[in-house]
Design a protein around this motif. Structure first.
Motif, PDB file in Angstrom:
ATOM      1  N   MET A 148      65.765 164.444   0.008  1.00 42.10           N
ATOM      2  CA  MET A 148      66.542 164.373  -1.225  1.00 42.10           C
ATOM      3  C   MET A 148      67.849 163.612  -1.003  1.00 42.10           C
ATOM      4  O   MET A 148      68.307 162.880  -1.883  1.00 42.10           O
ATOM      5  N   ALA A 149      68.465 163.784   0.168  1.00 43.98           N
ATOM      6  CA  ALA A 149      69.694 163.046   0.470  1.00 43.98           C
ATOM      7  C   ALA A 149      69.431 161.541   0.489  1.00 43.98           C
ATOM      8  O   ALA A 149      70.243 160.739   0.011  1.00 43.98           O
ATOM      9  N   GLN A 150      68.260 161.144   1.046  1.00 43.22           N
ATOM     10  CA  GLN A 150      67.907 159.721   1.050  1.00 43.22           C
ATOM     11  C   GLN A 150      67.695 159.200  -0.370  1.00 43.22           C
ATOM     12  O   GLN A 150      68.149 158.103  -0.721  1.00 43.22           O
ATOM     13  N   LEU A 151      67.024 159.991  -1.207  1.00 40.11           N
ATOM     14  CA  LEU A 151      66.809 159.580  -2.598  1.00 40.11           C
ATOM     15  C   LEU A 151      68.127 159.527  -3.367  1.00 40.11           C
ATOM     16  O   LEU A 151      68.329 158.634  -4.200  1.00 40.11           O
ATOM     17  N   ASP A 152      69.025 160.469  -3.077  1.00 41.80           N
ATOM     18  CA  ASP A 152      70.336 160.459  -3.733  1.00 41.80           C
ATOM     19  C   ASP A 152      71.134 159.214  -3.338  1.00 41.80           C
ATOM     20  O   ASP A 152      71.816 158.608  -4.170  1.00 41.80           O
ATOM     21  N   ALA A 153      71.055 158.851  -2.050  1.00 34.71           N
ATOM     22  CA  ALA A 153      71.767 157.650  -1.597  1.00 34.71           C
ATOM     23  C   ALA A 153      71.224 156.400  -2.290  1.00 34.71           C
ATOM     24  O   ALA A 153      71.980 155.499  -2.659  1.00 34.71           O
ATOM     25  N   GLU A 154      69.899 156.374  -2.479  1.00 42.11           N
ATOM     26  CA  GLU A 154      69.309 155.235  -3.192  1.00 42.11           C
ATOM     27  C   GLU A 154      69.781 155.196  -4.645  1.00 42.11           C
ATOM     28  O   GLU A 154      70.053 154.128  -5.192  1.00 42.11           O
ATOM     29  N   LEU A 175      71.836 152.253  -6.708  1.00 44.80           N
ATOM     30  CA  LEU A 175      71.384 151.636  -7.961  1.00 44.80           C
ATOM     31  C   LEU A 175      72.375 151.841  -9.105  1.00 44.80           C
ATOM     32  O   LEU A 175      72.571 150.945  -9.931  1.00 44.80           O
ATOM     33  N   VAL A 176      72.992 153.006  -9.145  1.00 42.93           N
ATOM     34  CA  VAL A 176      73.917 153.309 -10.243  1.00 42.93           C
ATOM     35  C   VAL A 176      75.303 152.755  -9.958  1.00 42.93           C
ATOM     36  O   VAL A 176      76.005 152.300 -10.861  1.00 42.93           O
ATOM     37  N   GLY A 177      75.713 152.772  -8.682  1.00 43.53           N
ATOM     38  CA  GLY A 177      77.060 152.363  -8.341  1.00 43.53           C
ATOM     39  C   GLY A 177      77.976 153.570  -8.319  1.00 43.53           C
ATOM     40  O   GLY A 177      77.684 154.617  -8.891  1.00 43.53           O
TER      41      GLY A 177
END
Length: 539
Positions: free
Chosen positions: A522-528, A532-534
């Motif tokens: 989940m931390a990896q997905l949050d970083a992605e 993307l959002v900035g």
């Protein structure tokens, strides 16, 4: 109330008040203050009192530090003269005009100057809630003033209290020397600590320890400065501003991400808690007072509030013409702002928890042991002025900003675009060298280069369209289509992240993976998603 009960009540009120403010579209400080006032009169809750030291030694350093880390030092340098005149000159003038009115209302001259010093500084907490509505220069001027003027006011306050209780005998010259010494000492402590913190963090490799140092920094700056009779406020601000310049290459990216989340949440809670606590204090302010005393305080409050707001308006519309008469350089003429443009900054003169904490810190007795006459009136008027200014100026400020017709600063977006393009260009230039150092296969290098080139084309098109260099409608439509395609891809990737999270959570629910594995993925997905959002700027 017990300490834990106070924490729970204040936390719930911050949550409810923040949600309610969004729903009714009112300034959050005003709603939080109103909630705190109402709850403060409920049975069993009215005993809450805010120790002044909690604000001056806990809340204030933390809030000032984060504000100083998220403000533009370049803009402060460009407008240093105006900021200095507002944070020093206006504070002294306001203290003087309020003292005159306070003396006319029956206070002795020393106590009148105590009231003036208490109400002289604007509140950094309240200013932060409206600063985002303003363009960059106006926003920086307002925030920088509120960062520094507490230091000036607290020096005047200390002198005035000393004279009022009979422990100090000093004239205007002595006050001036105290101001100079307070600022010089605060700057010296702030600079010394900033360099010490930089050297310490340079040697730390644990992200948590790095941020422990970051959390301690504002308090370690504030306390020694106060013990040396210098300005803790100036020490914290100086340290924060210096660290933004010299610690950029020292603090690790992981520590920056962790610190941003911590300080963003912490300052939000501290800001909200201050206004709730101010509201809760009303019960203690009016308790035991007769109707006549309260009415006298209300009348005095209106006169003093009018004086505070009027002094700021007169100063803001007099000082620019003095500067124009003395400084006729072409560069200065380009920075001139008309009445409409100046008005939001002059109208955003909120007072807040620092003023109330100072009023609460006024001793109850003189050095001879007798009661200090006028303390109750100072406390009542201070609370009243905070409420009046928050209500009147807080409710009308959006209309004042609309009236001012302030235009967004186009240079801010252009500078951000320039930084992104420069960073991407540096990466492209170093790609082959770094790939050779790391022994990366050519196929991987080609994929990275292709991604960089696509991003570079996107930034170029954004620059061209924002500059207005493309006038042909067909060409503009074609370039906008490319940007729209890139935006569609970004939105698709964001949407797919939700599906990825759902899939991983299902695996955890089926006991196919452990909670620790879930958190790492989940931390990896949050970083992605952050990529993307900035990252939204802190204002």
């Amino acid at each position: 109330m017990h300490a834990l009960e106070v924490v729970v009540v204040v936390g719930v009120l911050v949550l409810v008040g923040s949600l309610l403010a969004r729903w009714v579209r009112l300034p959050p400080p005003l709603v939080l203050l109103a909630l705190g006032t109402v709850v403060g009169f409920l049975p069993g809750v009215g005993g809450v009192e805010m120790p002044p030291d909690v604000v001056l030694f806990l809340f204030l350093p933390a809030l000032l530090y984060w504000e100083s880390l998220t403000i533009s030092l370049r803009q402060i340098r460009a407008d240093l003269r105006v900021i200095s005149l507002m944070s020093v000159g206006l504070v002294l003038v306001t203290a003087g005009t309020v003292a005159v009115v306070g003396h006319a209302l029956g206070l002795s001259w020393p106590m009148a100057f105590v009231l003036g010093a208490v109400l002289a500084p604007t509140d950094a907490t309240a200013i932060a809630t409206v600063a985002g509505l303003l363009p960059r220069r106006a926003r920086t001027l307002l925030r920088a003033e509120s960062l520094v003027n507490d230091g000036t006011a607290l020096v005047v306050f200390g002198v005035a209290v000393g004279v009022a209780v009979g422990t100090l005998d000093v004239g205007p010259g002595g006050v001036a020397w105290r101001l100079v010494g307070s600022y010089a000492g605060g700057i010296a402590v702030g600079l010394a600590l900033a360099f010490a913190v930089t050297e310490l963090r340079r040697r730390l490799t644990d992200v948590r320890l790095e941020n422990v140092v970051g959390v301690l920094t504002p308090f370690v700056a504030y306390l020694p400065a106060e013990l040396l009779h210098a300005s803790g406020v100036v020490a914290v601000v100086t340290c924060g501003l210096t660290l933004t310049q010299i610690a950029t290459r020292v603090v690790s990216p992981a520590a920056r991400v962790q610190a941003a989340g911590f300080w963003s949440l912490t300052t939000f809670l501290l800001n909200g808690s201050l206004f709730v606590l101010v509201g809760l204090e009303l019960h203690a302010v009016v308790e035991g007072r007769t109707a006549g005393e309260i009415w006298t305080g209300v009348v005095a409050t209106l006169w003093v509030a009018l004086t505070v707001a009027g002094t700021r308006l007169v100063w803001g519309n007099t000082l620019p013409f003095v500067i124009r008469a003395l400084d006729r350089r072409p560069a200065q003429r380009l920075r001139r702002v008309g009445f409409r443009g100046r008005l939001p900054g002059q109208w955003a003169g909120f007072r807040g928890a620092v003023s109330l904490a100072a009023a609460l810190a006024v001793p109850t007795t003189t050095a001879a042991g007798g009661p200090l006459e006028g303390r109750d009136l100072v406390l009542l008027v201070t609370f009243g002025v905070i409420v009046v200014l928050l209500v009147v100026q807080g409710l009308t400020l959006p209309a004042v900003i609309r009236f001012s017709r302030l235009q967004p600063d186009p240079a801010e977006a252009q500078e951000e675009l320039l930084a992104q393009r420069e960073a991407l260009g540096a990466a492209q230039a170093a790609l082959d060298v770094r790939a050779a150092e790391l022994g990366v296969p050519e196929a991987v290098v080609a994929r990275v280069r292709e991604a960089h080139e696509a991003r570079e084309r996107q930034l170029h098109l954004t620059q061209v369209l924002s500059d207005g260099r493309v006038t042909d409608p067909d060409h503009r439509a074609a370039k906008k289509a490319v940007l729209a395609e890139a935006e569609s891809e970004r939105r698709l990737r964001l949407a797919l992240l939700g599906d990825k999270r759902d899939a991983v959570v299902r695996l955890r629910d089926l006991h196919a993976i452990d909670d620790l594995v879930l958190r790492r993925v989940m931390a990896q997905l949050d970083a992605e998603e952050v990529r993307l959002v900035g990252v939204q700027p802190e204002e």
